[in-house]
Design an enzyme around this catalytic site. Sequence first.
Site, PDB file in Angstrom:
ATOM      1  N   GLU A 134       0.350   2.593  -6.299  1.00 32.38           N
ATOM      2  CA  GLU A 134      -0.466   3.527  -7.081  1.00 32.38           C
ATOM      3  C   GLU A 134       0.373   4.558  -7.830  1.00 32.38           C
ATOM      4  O   GLU A 134      -0.092   5.173  -8.798  1.00 32.38           O
ATOM      5  CB  GLU A 134      -1.478   4.246  -6.169  1.00 32.38           C
ATOM      6  CG  GLU A 134      -2.590   3.371  -5.625  1.00 32.38           C
ATOM      7  CD  GLU A 134      -2.140   2.495  -4.463  1.00 32.38           C
ATOM      8  OE1 GLU A 134      -2.791   1.459  -4.213  1.00 32.38           O
ATOM      9  OE2 GLU A 134      -1.118   2.834  -3.820  1.00 32.38           O
ATOM     10  N   ASN A 135       1.613   4.774  -7.366  1.00 34.16           N
ATOM     11  CA  ASN A 135       2.473   5.773  -8.014  1.00 34.16           C
ATOM     12  C   ASN A 135       2.856   5.408  -9.439  1.00 34.16           C
ATOM     13  O   ASN A 135       3.308   6.269 -10.208  1.00 34.16           O
ATOM     14  CB  ASN A 135       3.754   5.999  -7.196  1.00 34.16           C
ATOM     15  CG  ASN A 135       3.538   6.790  -5.934  1.00 34.16           C
ATOM     16  OD1 ASN A 135       4.326   6.704  -4.992  1.00 34.16           O
ATOM     17  ND2 ASN A 135       2.466   7.568  -5.871  1.00 34.16           N
ATOM     18  N   ASP A 177       5.797  13.055   1.960  1.00 34.31           N
ATOM     19  CA  ASP A 177       4.852  13.681   1.037  1.00 34.31           C
ATOM     20  C   ASP A 177       5.200  15.150   0.787  1.00 34.31           C
ATOM     21  O   ASP A 177       5.693  15.838   1.679  1.00 34.31           O
ATOM     22  CB  ASP A 177       3.438  13.571   1.608  1.00 34.31           C
ATOM     23  CG  ASP A 177       2.360  13.791   0.568  1.00 34.31           C
ATOM     24  OD1 ASP A 177       2.668  13.708  -0.636  1.00 34.31           O
ATOM     25  OD2 ASP A 177       1.213  14.049   0.951  1.00 34.31           O
ATOM     26  N   SER A 195       4.616   4.129  -3.869  1.00 34.78           N
ATOM     27  CA  SER A 195       3.459   3.255  -3.659  1.00 34.78           C
ATOM     28  C   SER A 195       3.102   2.512  -4.945  1.00 34.78           C
ATOM     29  O   SER A 195       3.518   2.894  -6.047  1.00 34.78           O
ATOM     30  CB  SER A 195       2.250   4.067  -3.190  1.00 34.78           C
ATOM     31  OG  SER A 195       1.678   4.780  -4.277  1.00 34.78           O
ATOM     32  N   ASN A 241       6.988  16.436  -2.103  1.00 32.63           N
ATOM     33  CA  ASN A 241       8.138  16.772  -2.954  1.00 32.63           C
ATOM     34  C   ASN A 241       7.729  17.571  -4.192  1.00 32.63           C
ATOM     35  O   ASN A 241       8.309  18.611  -4.506  1.00 32.63           O
ATOM     36  CB  ASN A 241       8.850  15.490  -3.408  1.00 32.63           C
ATOM     37  CG  ASN A 241       9.642  14.828  -2.306  1.00 32.63           C
ATOM     38  OD1 ASN A 241      10.113  15.484  -1.392  1.00 32.63           O
ATOM     39  ND2 ASN A 241       9.782  13.518  -2.389  1.00 32.63           N
TER      40      ASN A 241
END
Length: 245
Positions: free
Chosen positions: A68-69, A21, A66, A23
């Site tokens: 959701e991404n 997490d 993910s 980036n």
Amino acid sequence: MSFKEKLKKDNLPQHIAIIMDGNGRWAKGIGKLRIFGHQNGVSAVREAMEGCVEIGVKYLTLYAFSSENWNRPKLEVRALMELLVNTLAKETKTFMDNGVQLRTIGNISDLPDKCQKTLTDTIELTKTNSKCVLTLALSYGSRAELVDATKAIAQKVASGQLDIKEIDETVFGNHLYTQGMPDPDLMIRTSGEQRISNYLLFQMAYTELCFLEKMWPEFKREDLFEAIYNYQNRERRFGKTSEQL
């Protein structure tokens, strides 16, 4: 003395899971586009992977993208998919040199055809490597994984292949995407966020959690060793008391 030198070789985690997490926030913090952060995060992946090989951690699972991404801006998603293809092509030699076997979990069919082919080719090329299994969680969501496992078990019960009385944690685990892999002993998340974000919910029932403030592009091998050192100095009781251990 470095953290690597402090590690107890007889108490290494078998399986480390990482949420990579920060980036985008790291890139924005230095005035760059979010994709610049993802590009620089590749070196952190290499640090984590080679660090695991160096000390003998057998399984490393990375939350790469993910389910959701997909809701992120289309330009960023497209750039991430291109980065995935290019990175796998460039890192194939690294996988082979380090004896790393590549696997994936998630709904890989959601990925662009080019990504699927590159993944399939790399998985095939590295399938006999045995020092470390690197699993990329791509288009992955743990709730969807649990639903898929439930459906598969229900179908077997309905068809008479499985008696409902036979269903236990082992049977359920064997229907997850991670079947055949040990549960994570340690989960590391960078960027200061303290949640697990729909990641390996069933598998992380007794996983030790480590939350780091630094962003993923800043992650180095020594950070991995420090997290493992801290893990080794915790007492894992699995529901028992200290006196029972």
